[in-house]
Design an enzyme around this catalytic site. Structure first.
Site, PDB file in Angstrom:
ATOM      1  N   HIS A 128       0.850  -1.189   0.000  1.00  0.00           N
ATOM      2  CA  HIS A 128       0.000   0.000   0.000  1.00  0.00           C
ATOM      3  C   HIS A 128       0.887   1.241   0.000  1.00  0.00           C
ATOM      4  CE1 HIS A 128      -3.087   2.913   1.238  1.00  0.00           C
ATOM      5  NE2 HIS A 128      -3.971   2.008   0.838  1.00  0.00           N
ATOM      6  N   ASP A 164      -6.992  -2.872   3.639  1.00  0.00           N
ATOM      7  CA  ASP A 164      -5.888  -2.007   4.070  1.00  0.00           C
ATOM      8  C   ASP A 164      -5.983  -1.701   5.565  1.00  0.00           C
ATOM      9  OD1 ASP A 164      -8.087  -0.378   3.890  1.00  0.00           O
ATOM     10  OD2 ASP A 164      -7.210   1.039   2.464  1.00  0.00           O
ATOM     11  N   CYS A 728      50.914  12.380 -13.440  1.00  0.00           N
ATOM     12  CA  CYS A 728      51.392  13.364 -12.468  1.00  0.00           C
ATOM     13  C   CYS A 728      51.939  12.729 -11.203  1.00  0.00           C
ATOM     14  CB  CYS A 728      50.272  14.343 -12.128  1.00  0.00           C
ATOM     15  SG  CYS A 728      48.733  13.546 -11.649  1.00  0.00           S
TER      16      CYS A 728
END
Length: 923
Positions: A128, A164, A728
């Site tokens: 949900h 729900d 470098c």
């Protein structure tokens, strides 16, 4: 077969997460979300015994059904499970036959009978999109926005007859951003994290660790989808409340107001930051002051005087327009379609008919929404057209802007022709067929979002170091070009969208840029190879690969730049609050070297852009092409014009003007120490601009007799010969303990002889050409000086007898501390070796530190105490222990002493492009 194998293997091991308990699952749901959950659960080793989804619509199966059918998983497509509230027996029997132990219900839109929900051993879980119990019901995400919640999220709960209201298994949450919409919340969090959480929930159940936390009725709500009649905006509220109402109702059903006496629906709302733009007033019913029609849209004012802006408007007849066009009465002239476009229009008509199956025929006046289409149909229309017409970029919003078939086709054809773009990027490429592809290389200055010639028309040749041939002519920028670039960058920072952009949106653009670089990585690596001489495999992995990583790393920092709160002396009765803000500097200049053209660009510009600055960048004169290709990709990524400007040319002209320019607030430079000193002086005299310098190096590498010899030989060679020595942090001088010195040199020479020198595009090549002829000549001279001073040339020292700028890998021994080659950087494939007495740790440290440089250093030893002692005393910004060249985007990089100051990479790099403002408030 896999399921059986996993079951068998699990008997022998219970410690690995891979062989945890697994379940037989039934998936009941639909949509792309359901498809992803299905795929994820199978990857986790669970067995999906059945998929229950919706029937095909117009002959097109749901995405969940599509993927399950491909895997051979049983798929059932029931239109319903109940009739008049009672289960359909044949449907329930079909379900029972699969023998599921758990029902997983991702976005299930159907009502499932309780005898199905409760039947499996472990029951049913459902997703949900809200933090239950708040916002129960179908419009949870909408109400999260409508009510101005500061947190959104989702719940996975045990299904019950309320669907729900069942007990919570787990919940996840995320912050709601000020301008979030339903779509952004779903795409950013609810969708991706929900998929992961479903798998997590299933595993918790399988392991017997899943909680069942009852939902409280306190705070529970049951809001439904709003009716259009209830969605009118109450303008007598603060701007933020109005904004929340509009974005919460966006698309369905649409919040509306009365403008000039007519109902108008509002879409795409955002809070207005900064000053209110100029615009033409309109009357908005109930508002405290008139709205404004501005270039950015409709500006509305809340009761608190704050403002928001609305991007799109829809009228009662369904027509949607950009809000900025409210007063435009002229309709665009109808396009005359070509035969191919007419054919495509008829194919789109078929798609419309498939969606609007209730409409007898689709004619020019058919309105998509008045014919019954809903928001899911918009997604389907856009995706079907994308699938049918590859390469056309449509958005859901486009459908709302052109609701009738005729207006949709007109919009589509304009999109197809590119006529609706603000301004098409015109690129006059130099092309080259190389490395089994055709590379397309921009070669002009890139200023204010356009490729254009230098103002005086000057060009120069950029050369392929493999054979000395000219690749193409490149624009040679003038002082006037630099000034135009700085002006564009300043305008973009002060008034453009970049300076006002939400940091997270800025990060999204940088992520997109990194994705585009990855899509073009072979082309970028090929350009890097032919322009700089880098071995292709190294260019692909390091030059380009690390550049992509760098942009992704700093894209993630965009929304994490923050200040601090500071307790200060609170002289009573006053109370005080002091806090700091980190702010971008403004226009920044970046000057990069030729050894890693793209990677050095990325190291500096990614941090600069993440901090919110705009930039003007000068690539090295001899290697401009990947920087200009990068500029092209920035446009495709959506970086606003003026934010990035590239001006190729000479350091003495372009670089000097950058140092002197009064509108540049920061200069980042990588290059030689003498040039760095000149830049620093110019920056101080001009406007005291901020400077960061990554300069020369003479990095010491100390190899003790107790080292891992195999590793010390391999990594010692890499420390010198990586990227042809044009590095470098290359080890400029090796100190090898006396007792292993001769063996070490012998093994190094033996390995050098195995190295393949040749075409850098050949995948088996170990050593490519030096970057340019002047540098090759300098290296030959460097070796000649070493011989004259009395050092022993053990190997190499000469140009390779073949076309191009190839230098032999070189080894010098018996190098004394006073010699030129002991003190000066070669920046090439020259190994300079000196002995030191056995056990003389402090003596070799003294010699290693006897240099004005301090960029990097290294030590090889099996003795951890010795390693830590030496690493603490080496005077260098980086110390490698039993490794070398291992840089990472998260680790700060920069030197001490005359190797410069300031950092690239890592969090520290951001601070090079930020300023700290302290704010003190008395209250």
């Amino acid at each position: 077969m896999l399921w059986t194998a996993n079951t068998v293997i699990r008997k022998f091991s219970s410690s690995s997460a891979y062989y945890q308990n697994k379940l037989k699952l039934a998936l009941i749901g639909q949509s792309l979300f359901g498809q992803e959950v299905y795929t994820n659960l199978r990857k986790q080793g669970h067995k999906v015994v059945g998929v229950f989804t919706v029937p095909d619509k117009d002959g097109k199966a749901d995405p969940l059904a599509v993927v399950a059918e491909k895997d051979g998983t049983p798929v059932f497509k029931f239109p319903r499970w109940r009739v008049k509230g009672k289960p359909i027996p044949e449907v329930v029997e079909a379900y029972k036959a699969v023998g599921a132990e758990l029902n997983v219900m991702p976005f299930c839109s159907q009502f499932i009978p309780m005898n199905v929900i409760d039947l499996p051993k472990h029951g049913s879980i459902i997703y949900h999109p809200s933090i239950l119990p708040k916002h129960r019901g179908a419009s949870a995400i909408n109400w999260t926005l409508i009510e101005g919640d500061k947190k959104a999220g989702f719940s996975i709960f045990w299904a019950d007859d309320g669907l729900d209201t069942g007990p919570i298994l787990l919940q996840k949450e995320c912050p709601v951003e000020p301008n979030d919409t339903v779509d952004t919340l779903y795409n950013r969090f609810l969708f991706p994290e929900g998929i992961k959480a479903m798998a997590e929930a299933v595993q918790l159940i399988a392991d017997g660790k899943a909680p069942k936390i009852p939902q409280s009725e306190e705070g529970a709500s049951y809001e439904g989808i709003q009716k259009k009649s209830n969605a009118k905006v109450n303008m007598a509220q603060p701007a933020e409340v109005i904004h929340n109402w509009i974005r919460g109702h966006d698309k369905v059903p649409g919040a509306w107001v009365v403008i000039d006496g007519k109902p108008v629906t509002l879409y795409s709302s955002s809070m207005l930051s900064g000053s209110v733009p100029a615009g033409q007033p309109v009357e908005v019913e109930g508002a405290s002051q008139p709205g404004l029609i501005a270039k950015s849209g409709l500006i509305l004012f809340g009761s608190d005087g704050k403002a928001l802006q609305v991007k799109n408007l829809q009228f009662e007849d369904g027509k949607m327009i950009p809000a900025s066009k409210y007063f435009s009465s002229d309709e665009a002239a109808s396009l005359e379609l070509t035969d191919d476009e007419k054919k495509m229009a008829e194919e789109i008509r078929v798609i419309w008919k498939g969606i609007l199956s209730n409409v007898p025929a689709i004619d020019d006046t058919t309105d998509f929404f008045k014919s019954g289409a809903a928001s899911m149909d918009v997604v389907r229309l856009v995706e079907e057209i994308k699938q049918k017409c590859e390469g056309v970029q449509l958005q859901n919003e486009d459908v709302y802007m052109a609701t009738t078939f005729q207006s949709f086709i007109q919009m589509f054809v304009r999109r197809l022709r590119g006529e609706d773009q603000e301004e098409e990027l015109v690129i006059d490429y130099a092309t080259k067929d190389v490395n089994n592809m055709t590379v397309k290389m921009p070669y002009q200055c890139f200023i204010d979002g356009k490729f254009e010639d230098a103002e005086d028309g000057k060009t120069y040749n950029t050369v392929n170091p493999t054979d000395g041939s000219v690749i193409c002519k490149v624009s040679y920028a003038s002082v006037a070009d630099v000034d135009r670039a700085v002006s564009a960058a300043k305008e973009a920072f002060d008034n453009g969208p970049w300076g006002k952009m939400n940091p997270r949106d800025r990060g999204r653009l940088l992520y997109r840029l990194a994705d585009l670089m990855e899509e073009h990585q072979e082309e970028l690596a090929t350009i890097e190879t032919i322009d700089s001489g880098a071995v292709y495999t190294l260019a692909l992995k390091t030059h380009v690969g690390m550049s992509i990583q760098t942009f992704r790393y700093f894209a993630g920092w965009c929304d994490k730049i923050q200040g601090t709160t500071i307790p200060i002396n609170q002289a009573r009765p006053n109370r005080n609050l002091t806090f700091t803000k980190k702010e971008p500097l403004g226009v920044c200049a970046i000057v990069i070297p030729w050894n890693y053209p793209l990677m050095m660009l990325a190291w500096k510009s990614a941090a600069c852009l993440a901090a919110g600055n705009t930039l003007v960048l000068k690539p090295a004169q001899v290697t401009p092409l990947t920087a200009l290709k990068f500029a092209e990709l920035t446009v495709k990524a959506g970086i606003p014009k003026g934010v990035i400007n590239i001006v190729p040319g000479s350091g003495g002209l372009v670089g000097q003007r950058m140092s002197d320019h009064p509108d540049i607030r920061k200069l980042g430079f990588t290059g030689s120490t003498p040039i760095g000193k000149q830049i620093m002086k110019s920056c101080a005299v001009s406007n005291l601009k901020k400077v960061s310098l990554e300069l020369g190096g003479k990095s010491p590498l100390i190899i003790f007799s107790d080292c891992d010899m195999d590793k010390a030989v391999r990594m010692g060679m890499s420390s010198v010969y990586f990227n042809k020595g044009e590095n470098c942090i290359a080890a400029g001088r090796l100190f090898v303990e006396e007792s292993i010195h001769d063996e070490y040199i012998s093994r190094v020479v033996e390995e050098i002889k195995k190295m393949k020198i040749g075409d850098p595009l050949d995948r088996s090549t170990d050593h490519g050409p030096q970057n340019h002829k002047a540098h090759l000549d300098k290296l030959v001279e460097y070796c000649e000086i070493g011989v004259k001073e009395g050092a022993t040339l053990v190997y190499g020292g000469r140009q390779v007898d073949r076309p191009g700028f190839f230098m032999e890998p070189t080894v010098f021994t018996n190098v004394e501390d006073h010699m030129f080659i002991a003190k000066e950087e070669s920046f090439g494939p020259v190994m300079v070796v000196s002995k030191f007495k056995d056990g003389d740790v402090d003596g070799v440290l003294s010699r290693a530190n006897d240099t004005e440089f301090g960029l990097a250093s290294g030590v090889f030893t099996r003795d951890i105490n010795k390693a830590m002692y030496v690493s603490e005393r080496l005077e260098a910004g980086t110390v490698f222990v039993n490794t070398y060249n291992k840089t990472d985007v998260a680790a700060p990089f920069g030197g001490f002493k005359q190797s410069g100051f300031g950092k690239d990479l890592g969090e520290e790099a951001l601070h090079e492009y930020l300023r700290t403002k302290a704010v003190t408030v008395e209250y």
